[in-house]
Scaffold this motif. Structure first.
Motif: not given
Length: 221
Positions: A152-178
């Motif tokens: 492990t190099v360092r912590r860059v996000l809290s687990p909750e913030t990382a989860r929010l980004v994953r939700l955005a990534l899922a939306r990009a594939v489910g209903a967006g450009t991906g």
């Protein structure tokens, strides 16, 4: 998100490209109107993320990029490795528009390994890990000769913030450009990249380098 400068419900007008002394456009001239962060992620709105970056000061913004590993070598032990290119406050290439354009992927050049390392930090609940290209080496009789431990190099996000980004990534594939990356048997998260191709010191109209990064399954990669 990690600085608390905004949350995923923050809305910006993504139709007006005027930033005072310069202009930012969405790809292919799209005018989206008001979007929140998750919607902007799905539509890949340049204007949204240029506006979001303005909530951070220059030093905060660049420190976050460096925390994720950009602008420096990953130090994989496999020969020569570039550090990429990144403008910095006070540097010769830094200007009034640098933060906005870096937020949409210009004035910065990254390697595929740096991009994978940063995305893996989102997958790993916010922990940036040193990349491993070979996990272990075994003899023909399957006895272990060498193993690369997880570092492990360092912590860059809290687990909750990382989860929010994953939700955005899922939306990009489910209903967006991906959406072409969607599969019926699991939920995919991902982000498209559309880089303008430079020719003779200018961007060539209609010429792009396309990329995609993905996480599977999106909830727990």
């Amino acid at each position: 998100l990690r600085a608390g400068a905004l949350d995923t419900s923050a809305v910006f007008d993504c139709s007006n490209a005027d930033f005072g002394t310069f202009r930012i456009h969405n790809s292919e001239g799209h005018s989206y109107g008001p979007l929140n962060m998750v919607e902007a992620f799905a539509q890949s709105s340049n204007i949204y993320f240029a506006r979001a970056a303005s909530r951070l000061d220059d030093q905060q913004f660049c420190a976050a990029l460096r925390d994720f590993g950009f602008g420096q070598r990953t130090r994989v032990p496999y020969g020569a490795e570039p550090a990429g290119l990144m403008s910095r406050p006070g540097g010769r290439s830094w200007s009034v528009r640098s933060k906005a354009t870096m937020a949409i992927g210009q004035e910065i050049a990254v390697t595929p390994l740096q991009l994978a390392m940063a995305a893996a930090a989102v997958a790993n609940d916010g922990l940036l890990l040193a990349p491993r290209l070979v996990r272990e080496v075994r003899d023909a009789d399957h006895s272990l000769r060498e193993r690369s431990d997880r570092v492990t190099v360092r912590r860059v996000l809290s687990p909750e913030t990382a989860r929010l980004v994953r939700l955005a990534l899922a939306r990009a594939v489910g209903a967006g450009t991906g959406k072409l990356a969607a599969v019926p048997w699991t939920r995919v998260g991902g982000k498209t990249g559309t880089a303008q191709r430079a020719e003779g010191g200018r961007y060539a109209p209609g010429e792009y380098v396309c990329s995609f990064l993905g996480l599977v399954p999106a909830e727990r990669p």
